[in-house]
Design a protein around this motif. Structure first.
Motif, short mmCIF file in Angstrom:
data_model
loop_
_atom_site.label_atom_id
_atom_site.label_comp_id
_atom_site.label_asym_id
_atom_site.label_seq_id
_atom_site.Cartn_x
_atom_site.Cartn_y
_atom_site.Cartn_z
N ALA A 78 0.12 4.22 5.32
CA ALA A 78 -0.11 2.76 5.41
C ALA A 78 0.75 2.09 6.48
N LYS A 112 -0.13 5.03 -0.63
CA LYS A 112 -0.84 5.40 0.59
C LYS A 112 0.18 5.76 1.66
N GLU A 163 0.83 -1.21 0.00
CA GLU A 163 0.00 0.00 0.00
C GLU A 163 0.86 1.26 0.00
#
Length: 430
Positions: A420, A417, A411
């Protein structure tokens, strides 16, 4: 007168007839003798040779003497059998010594080819020693089936190899999905049970079903990470004998770039480190303080954190094969030992009285490119500059919650992200 003459004539005729019959009889006898001599050279009647007969007669003995003779023959037979076994053992030992001698001779010849003719040392500061050992001559007779698979899978005689059983199916799926995403073609899973083989085939993953002997079969099917890890040193030997360089990989690794683009290939073993900074990963001078020694209280020691036996590149050289053999033998002899500890001891311990060290070249991988999870979660995720660096791989070796952290790594680095990794502690909760 006439009567006397006739009588004489009659006697003459009878005498001549008798002589003729005698001559004919003699001729017939000679002819029969020749025929008998031709067809019966040993005579019509055979008699035992007196000497042979005497030997036969001499062998006739009493029951007591026969028993003693039998016991003596049995004893002689047992002695001969024992000598025969000893000779076979000596032949085996000589054969082994001859094989080792040939191997040493072969290695010496390869070294000569590499070294070439002798040279004088160059100017100060310009002298560089050889670091790369020559590769072994490939021997496809070791495992023809595996050799055929490697021909189709390897690229430039190199490939990633992972050992796996059905216990690590979820992690393995993340492992090969990211390998495929990066575009790596030269990888292979050594399936340790039938279920894993079927799983790989169904996901179009190159797989090799390794048939293990009885002593390892239970470990292969049901063993955890450490147990399975101990098998790899025996299995990897065949790959090296076939002439392939192997990037050995655990399955708790996320691939973010192609590792073959970042290898030096100048050593027998090139490994990622368990170190978490420059000192621990690449070595440092650690000063030991012992106040009771007074003036000599400070002792300097050289230290380095261990290589990770779950991710290393190994070339098909004699020292590399010797390393695998040494580790495999010790793990068999010391079943409670940790394979990573033994791997490092055999790789780093120097020769000393009673022990011959391994003469293998080694290189430590860049800890930020080949990153362990301690580096990532303790340092990198908290540094704005280091967070911008994209590693080649991340090995979740320091944490037991491997699956969730592997997903978080994807991720963060793949999906972008940025938070994450934030919810995980530096270490584990236990």
């Amino acid at each position: 007168m006439a009567g006397r003459r006739d009588g004489a004539l009659m006697r003459g005729k009878d005498g001549s007839s008798s002589r003729s019959r005698i001559l004919v009889a003699i001729a017939i006898g000679i002819a029969l003798g020749c025929v008998c001599a031709f067809y019966f050279p040993d005579g019509l009647f055979r008699f035992s040779d007196p000497e042979h007969l005497s030997i036969k007669l001499g062998q006739v003995s009493t029951p007591c003497e026969s028993s003693e003779r039998t016991d003596m023959l049995k004893s002689e037979l047992a002695s001969l059998l024992e000598k025969n076994m000893e000779l076979k053992k000596q032949v085996r030992e000589l054969s082994t010594k001859l094989q080792l001698a040939e191997q040493g001779k072969d290695q010496a010849q390869k070294q000569i080819l590499v070294l070439g003719e002798q040279h004088k040392a160059g100017p100060f500061g310009t002298v560089k020693a050889l670091r790369t050992n020559p590769t072994v001559v490939p021997d496809e007779t070791v495992n023809p089936r595996l050799a055929k698979i490697l021909e189709n899978v390897a690229v430039k005689k190199e490939l990633i190899v992972a050992l796996a059983n059905s216990n690590v199916k979820e992690m393995l799926q993340i492992w090969f999905e990211n390998i495929k995403r990066v575009g790596i073609r030269n990888y292979l899973v050594v399936a340790l049970d039938d279920e894993m083989e079927k799983f790989c085939i169904s996901n179009d993953v190159p797989v090799y079903r390794r048939s293990l002997d009885e002593g390892f079969d239970s470990i292969a099917r049901t063993g955890g990470n450490h147990a399975v890890s101990g098998l790899k040193f025996r299995i990897l030997r065949e790959f090296l004998q076939l002439g392939y360089s192997i990037l050995l990989s655990d399955v708790d690794i996320v691939y973010l770039q192609n590792p073959f683009d970042h290898l030096y290939r100048d050593s027998d073993v090139e490994s990622m480190s368990d170190g978490h900074n420059n000192m621990t990963a690449y070595g440092y001078n650690d000063v030991f303080d012992e106040p009771s020694m007074g003036w000599a209280r400070y002792a300097h020691t050289m230290r380095i954190w261990v290589y990770n036996s779950g991710f290393f590149y190994i070339r098909p050289t004699i020292p590399s094969i010797e390393l695998l053999d040494r580790v495999a033998v010790r793990l068999t002899r010391e079943p409670k030992s940790w394979d990573q500890a033994v791997f490092n001891e055999e790789l780093f311990y120097p020769s000393h009285p009673g022990y011959d060290g391994l003469h293998a070249a080694r290189r430590t991988m860049d800890m930020y490119l080949f990153m362990n999870s301690k580096v990532l979660f303790k340092t990198v995720r908290k540094d704005d500059q280091l967070k911008k660096l994209k590693p080649v791989i991340v090995h979740v070796n320091y944490h037991p919650d491997k699956l969730s952290r592997m997903k978080a790594v994807i991720e963060f680095y793949v999906d972008g992200k940025q938070d994450a990794l934030n919810n995980f502690p530096d270490g584990s909760n236990w």
